[in-house]
Design a protein around this motif. Structure first.
Motif, PDB file in Angstrom:
ATOM      1  N   GLU A  11      11.036  -6.458  -2.649  1.00  0.00           N
ATOM      2  CA  GLU A  11      11.088  -5.224  -3.205  1.00  0.00           C
ATOM      3  C   GLU A  11      11.053  -3.838  -2.409  1.00  0.00           C
ATOM      4  O   GLU A  11      11.575  -2.786  -2.572  1.00  0.00           O
ATOM      5  CB  GLU A  11       9.631  -5.204  -4.048  1.00  0.00           C
ATOM      6  N   ILE A  12      10.411  -3.996  -1.122  1.00  0.00           N
ATOM      7  CA  ILE A  12       9.916  -2.772  -0.675  1.00  0.00           C
ATOM      8  C   ILE A  12      11.346  -2.183   0.270  1.00  0.00           C
ATOM      9  O   ILE A  12      11.296  -0.786   0.462  1.00  0.00           O
ATOM     10  CB  ILE A  12       8.858  -3.068   0.635  1.00  0.00           C
ATOM     11  N   GLY A  13      12.025  -3.090   0.709  1.00  0.00           N
ATOM     12  CA  GLY A  13      13.394  -2.461   1.360  1.00  0.00           C
ATOM     13  C   GLY A  13      12.960  -1.816   2.855  1.00  0.00           C
ATOM     14  O   GLY A  13      12.304  -2.191   3.617  1.00  0.00           O
ATOM     15  N   GLU A  14      13.322  -0.602   2.610  1.00  0.00           N
ATOM     16  CA  GLU A  14      13.324   0.168   4.166  1.00  0.00           C
ATOM     17  C   GLU A  14      11.785   1.258   4.109  1.00  0.00           C
ATOM     18  O   GLU A  14      11.868   1.873   4.939  1.00  0.00           O
ATOM     19  CB  GLU A  14      14.387   1.070   4.396  1.00  0.00           C
ATOM     20  N   ASP A  15      11.291   1.223   2.836  1.00  0.00           N
ATOM     21  CA  ASP A  15      10.174   2.004   2.721  1.00  0.00           C
ATOM     22  C   ASP A  15       9.001   1.416   3.908  1.00  0.00           C
ATOM     23  O   ASP A  15       8.725   0.250   3.814  1.00  0.00           O
ATOM     24  CB  ASP A  15       9.471   1.872   1.555  1.00  0.00           C
ATOM     25  N   PHE A  68       3.721   2.157  -1.129  1.00  0.00           N
ATOM     26  CA  PHE A  68       4.990   1.832  -2.015  1.00  0.00           C
ATOM     27  C   PHE A  68       4.457   1.093  -3.309  1.00  0.00           C
ATOM     28  O   PHE A  68       4.519   1.366  -4.442  1.00  0.00           O
ATOM     29  CB  PHE A  68       5.492   0.938  -1.132  1.00  0.00           C
ATOM     30  N   TYR A  69       3.164   0.118  -3.047  1.00  0.00           N
ATOM     31  CA  TYR A  69       2.953  -0.795  -4.045  1.00  0.00           C
ATOM     32  C   TYR A  69       1.765   0.021  -4.983  1.00  0.00           C
ATOM     33  O   TYR A  69       1.781  -0.023  -6.150  1.00  0.00           O
ATOM     34  CB  TYR A  69       2.241  -2.040  -3.508  1.00  0.00           C
ATOM     35  N   LEU A  70       0.915   0.787  -4.388  1.00  0.00           N
ATOM     36  CA  LEU A  70       0.115   1.804  -5.166  1.00  0.00           C
ATOM     37  C   LEU A  70       0.556   2.677  -6.152  1.00  0.00           C
ATOM     38  O   LEU A  70       0.054   2.885  -7.056  1.00  0.00           O
ATOM     39  CB  LEU A  70      -1.232   2.213  -4.333  1.00  0.00           C
ATOM     40  N   ARG A  71       1.675   3.170  -5.465  1.00  0.00           N
ATOM     41  CA  ARG A  71       2.462   4.122  -6.379  1.00  0.00           C
ATOM     42  C   ARG A  71       3.080   3.501  -7.728  1.00  0.00           C
ATOM     43  O   ARG A  71       2.942   4.304  -8.768  1.00  0.00           O
ATOM     44  CB  ARG A  71       3.779   4.738  -5.498  1.00  0.00           C
ATOM     45  N   ARG A  72       3.366   2.212  -7.681  1.00  0.00           N
ATOM     46  CA  ARG A  72       3.970   1.660  -8.633  1.00  0.00           C
ATOM     47  C   ARG A  72       2.989   0.980  -9.531  1.00  0.00           C
ATOM     48  O   ARG A  72       3.246   0.188 -10.502  1.00  0.00           O
ATOM     49  CB  ARG A  72       4.936   0.591  -8.129  1.00  0.00           C
ATOM     50  N   GLY A  73       1.499   1.160  -9.339  1.00  0.00           N
ATOM     51  CA  GLY A  73       0.487   0.499  -9.822  1.00  0.00           C
ATOM     52  C   GLY A  73       0.398  -1.039  -9.908  1.00  0.00           C
ATOM     53  O   GLY A  73      -0.148  -1.722 -10.571  1.00  0.00           O
ATOM     54  N   ARG A  74       0.858  -1.574  -8.479  1.00  0.00           N
ATOM     55  CA  ARG A  74       0.848  -2.900  -8.345  1.00  0.00           C
ATOM     56  C   ARG A  74       0.167  -2.897  -7.049  1.00  0.00           C
ATOM     57  O   ARG A  74      -0.082  -2.296  -6.099  1.00  0.00           O
ATOM     58  CB  ARG A  74       2.228  -3.205  -7.962  1.00  0.00           C
ATOM     59  N   GLY A  75      -0.454  -4.340  -6.911  1.00  0.00           N
ATOM     60  CA  GLY A  75      -1.357  -4.701  -5.567  1.00  0.00           C
ATOM     61  C   GLY A  75      -0.278  -5.375  -4.657  1.00  0.00           C
ATOM     62  O   GLY A  75       0.877  -5.546  -4.730  1.00  0.00           O
ATOM     63  N   LEU A  76      -1.010  -5.731  -3.641  1.00  0.00           N
ATOM     64  CA  LEU A  76      -0.436  -6.621  -2.639  1.00  0.00           C
ATOM     65  C   LEU A  76      -0.563  -8.180  -2.813  1.00  0.00           C
ATOM     66  O   LEU A  76      -1.582  -8.445  -3.477  1.00  0.00           O
ATOM     67  CB  LEU A  76      -0.689  -6.248  -1.133  1.00  0.00           C
TER      68      LEU A  76
END
Length: 125
Positions: free
Chosen positions: A100-104, A110-118
């Protein structure tokens, strides 16, 4: 700072960015890189702060450790502090971070902006 006293934060940053040029897309690292070219000193605390997020990215952890071994503990500690400060670190999604993260370079953001956790969690102290 190193065993032979030869650790140089600006030289280490240049080495890391030569090894991982995608990190130049990070505005903070890019700014530090531009500033370290014009002066001999780089504020180590700023560098540790800037490297804490990319340190969490699987593609950059080993290069950061290799280039910043004398301050690696500080970088890892700062990354851990950022993880502890995040509201939610659990994820039920089986998708790997690399998919998912690619080059970010800012993994946590990245995850928090999408409302997702690690996936996984950080033990509390």
């Amino acid at each position: 700072m190193s065993f032979d006293g030869s650790f140089s934060p600006p030289a280490s940053l240049r080495r890391l960015l030569n090894r991982c040029p995608a990190l130049l897309s990070d505005p903070t690292l890019s700014s530090l890189h531009q500033n370290c070219n014009s002066c001999s000193e780089l504020v180590l605390d700023d560098l540790v702060e800037a490297l804490a997020d990319p340190f969490l990215h699987p593609e950059y952890t080993i290069p950061i450790v290799g280039c910043f071994r004398p301050v690696c503990e500080r970088i890892a500690s700062r990354a851990t502090d950022k993880l502890r400060a995040a509201e939610s670190l659990n994820s039920d999604n089986d998708t790997s971070i690399e998919d998912e993260i690619g080059e970010d370079t800012r993994v946590l953001d990245f995850y928090l902006r999408r409302g997702r956790g690690l996936s996984g969690s950080v033990p509390s102290t």
